[in-house]
Design an enzyme around this catalytic site. Structure first.
Site, PDB file in Angstrom:
ATOM      1  N   GLU A 266       0.814  -1.228   0.000  1.00 52.62           N
ATOM      2  CA  GLU A 266       0.000   0.000   0.000  1.00 52.62           C
ATOM      3  C   GLU A 266       0.845   1.275   0.000  1.00 52.62           C
ATOM      4  O   GLU A 266       0.603   2.183   0.778  1.00 52.62           O
ATOM      5  CB  GLU A 266      -0.987  -0.020   1.187  1.00 52.62           C
ATOM      6  CG  GLU A 266      -1.928  -1.212   1.091  1.00 52.62           C
ATOM      7  CD  GLU A 266      -2.853  -1.396   2.299  1.00 52.62           C
ATOM      8  OE1 GLU A 266      -3.012  -0.449   3.084  1.00 52.62           O
ATOM      9  OE2 GLU A 266      -3.410  -2.498   2.434  1.00 52.62           O
TER      10      GLU A 266
ATOM     11  N   GLU B  33      -5.118 -11.055  -1.283  1.00 55.68           N
ATOM     12  CA  GLU B  33      -5.966 -10.872  -0.081  1.00 55.68           C
ATOM     13  C   GLU B  33      -7.449 -10.974  -0.446  1.00 55.68           C
ATOM     14  O   GLU B  33      -8.283 -10.218   0.066  1.00 55.68           O
ATOM     15  CB  GLU B  33      -5.683  -9.511   0.575  1.00 55.68           C
ATOM     16  CG  GLU B  33      -4.220  -9.284   0.928  1.00 55.68           C
ATOM     17  CD  GLU B  33      -3.950  -7.963   1.663  1.00 55.68           C
ATOM     18  OE1 GLU B  33      -4.894  -7.331   2.170  1.00 55.68           O
ATOM     19  OE2 GLU B  33      -2.768  -7.573   1.722  1.00 55.68           O
TER      20      GLU B  33
HETATM   21  O1  9MR Z   1      -6.621  -8.522   8.590  1.00 49.87           O
HETATM   22  C1  9MR Z   1      -5.626  -7.719   9.209  1.00 49.87           C
HETATM   23  C2  9MR Z   1      -6.058  -7.303  10.607  1.00 49.87           C
HETATM   24  O2  9MR Z   1      -6.173  -8.457  11.426  1.00 49.87           O
HETATM   25  C3  9MR Z   1      -5.051  -6.345  11.191  1.00 49.87           C
HETATM   26  O3  9MR Z   1      -5.525  -5.854  12.431  1.00 49.87           O
HETATM   27  C4  9MR Z   1      -4.794  -5.177  10.233  1.00 49.87           C
HETATM   28  C5  9MR Z   1      -3.671  -4.263  10.737  1.00 49.87           C
HETATM   29  O4  9MR Z   1      -2.466  -4.952  10.826  1.00 49.87           O
HETATM   30  O5  9MR Z   1      -4.401  -5.668   8.949  1.00 49.87           O
HETATM   31  C6  9MR Z   1      -5.365  -6.496   8.343  1.00 49.87           C
HETATM   32  O6  9MR Z   1      -4.867  -6.922   7.085  1.00 49.87           O
HETATM   33  C7  9MR Z   1      -4.660  -5.906   6.110  1.00 49.87           C
HETATM   34  C8  9MR Z   1      -3.430  -6.263   5.299  1.00 49.87           C
HETATM   35  O7  9MR Z   1      -2.328  -6.414   6.147  1.00 49.87           O
HETATM   36  C9  9MR Z   1      -3.133  -5.234   4.222  1.00 49.87           C
HETATM   37  N1  9MR Z   1      -4.280  -5.002   3.384  1.00 49.87           N
HETATM   38  C10 9MR Z   1      -5.550  -4.731   4.082  1.00 49.87           C
HETATM   39  C11 9MR Z   1      -5.836  -5.826   5.117  1.00 49.87           C
HETATM   40  C12 9MR Z   1      -7.184  -5.573   5.813  1.00 49.87           C
HETATM   41  O8  9MR Z   1      -7.133  -4.398   6.572  1.00 49.87           O
END
Ligand code: 9MR
Length: 328
Positions: free
Chosen positions: A124, A239
């Site tokens: 991102e 994802e």
């Molecule tokens: O699913 C993830 C959640 O459990 C965490 O709290 C969050 C912050 O670390 O990240 C979520 O995963 C994200 C991923 O790392 C990057 N793309 C978006 C995902 C959903 O927010």
């Protein structure tokens, strides 16, 4: 019966607390996945909560599980503007940021050298709505290092594990909106610039958090795939899940819509270029970030993933299994 196409490895992110507490979750990972991605345990927040000492407890456990079950691994992620410990958000100088970033990537990639096959080197980094000349998201890395943060990350990862596949991971590439086209262009520009400088980059990760109420830009995606091809880059879906907050309440209807959305998304991509992997952001509707981030107005639970809350396969799983077996 022979497969019609080359099988595509299927995978899922694995969240450590659920992994530890729910045996059915572990069984589902074993049964449905060729690829495992630690969901949060390779993020700075997990590894670096204590600045001087790396905490590999969660990632080591998930990596060991993957290896014991002969799954390949994706590493998520070496550089992100979020999920950072407080101390990292408070860095103030360019020298400090560069020293910390390089040191972090060297230690983490070296620990799993030859074991984590693919890294989301940067996650991102593209601005939500990029304008010409302003491609990068405002993060601590961009503020302190400028556009060079992406180069530093890729160069350091390549040095730490020359055989690893290095990926730029991002979202909103698939929508029929000018912003998505701009994001695809920025992703290509970043990769082209890395390659021009001799810095290895092997592919783009498309997160694919798909909004059920939006249409897929089939033509834009296929052009994107051809552009990736001409740069010699792979694509992987990293994802995948379906955001169904605006869909009618009926569960059967929502599951059918999710399956058909995933089928049209993957169909559009595969018609132009087959992804190296298809990874969902969890397996069962029992656990998903979408419950908190995209709650439904009617209070019904979201149904974003290929298994329902009781681990029964939904129509989306049949679509994914079709790619996994090579039938599609
Ligand atoms: O699913 C993830 C959640 O459990 C965490 O709290 C969050 C912050 O670390 O990240 C979520 O995963 C994200 C991923 O790392 C990057 N793309 C978006 C995902 C959903 O927010």
């Amino acid at each position: 019966a022979g497969a019609a196409s080359s099988p595509i490895p299927l995978g899922s992110a694995a969240e450590i607390d659920t992994f530890r507490s729910d045996m059915r979750y572990r069984e589902a990972l074993k049964r449905y996945c060729d690829v495992i991605v630690p969901m949060n345990d390779l993020k700075w927040e997990a590894l670096r909560h204590d600045r001087p000492r790396f905490d590999f407890s969660g990632s080591d456990e998930l990596v060991a599980f993957a290896e014991a079950n002969r799954k390949t691994l994706r590493g998520h992620t070496l550089l992100w503007g979020e999920a950072l410990p407080a101390w990292a958000k408070e860095m103030t100088t360019r020298a400090e940021a560069e020293r910390e970033l390089v040191n972090h990537i060297e230690i983490v990639v070296d620990r799993y050298r030859g074991r984590i096959a693919t890294w989301d080197v940067v996650n991102e980094v593209i601005k939500y709505d990029p304008q010409p000349g302003e491609p990068y998201r405002d993060t601590i890395w961009q503020r302190l290092l400028g556009p060079e943060h992406v180069e530093i990350a890729f160069r350091t990862a390549a040095r730490a594990d020359p055989k690893a596949r290095l990926v730029l991971n991002d979202f909103h590439f698939e929508e029929r909106e000018p912003g998505a086209a701009a994001r695809r262009k920025v992703a290509l520009d970043i990769c082209r610039r890395l390659k021009d400088k001799g810095i290895p980059v092997h592919g783009i990760g498309m997160q694919a958090h798909l909004y059920a109420e939006k249409r897929i830009d089939t033509e834009g995606l296929q052009r994107f795939m051809r552009d990736l091809d001409s740069l010699g880059l792979d694509v992987e879906i990293t994802e995948l899940d379906v955001i169904d907050w605006k869909m009618p309440a009926d569960a059967g209807q929502r599951d059918a819509a999710a399956a058909s959305l995933v089928a049209s998304f993957l169909g559009a991509i595969c018609a132009a270029k087959r992804p190296k992997a298809i990874v969902t952001w969890g397996l069962s509707d029992r656990y998903s970030w979408i419950h908190e981030t995209f709650p439904r107005k009617d209070g019904a639970r979201a149904r974003p993933l290929p298994l329902d809350a009781d681990y029964r396969p939904k129509p989306m799983m049949a679509v994914l299994e079709g790619y996994r077996s090579g039938a599609y």
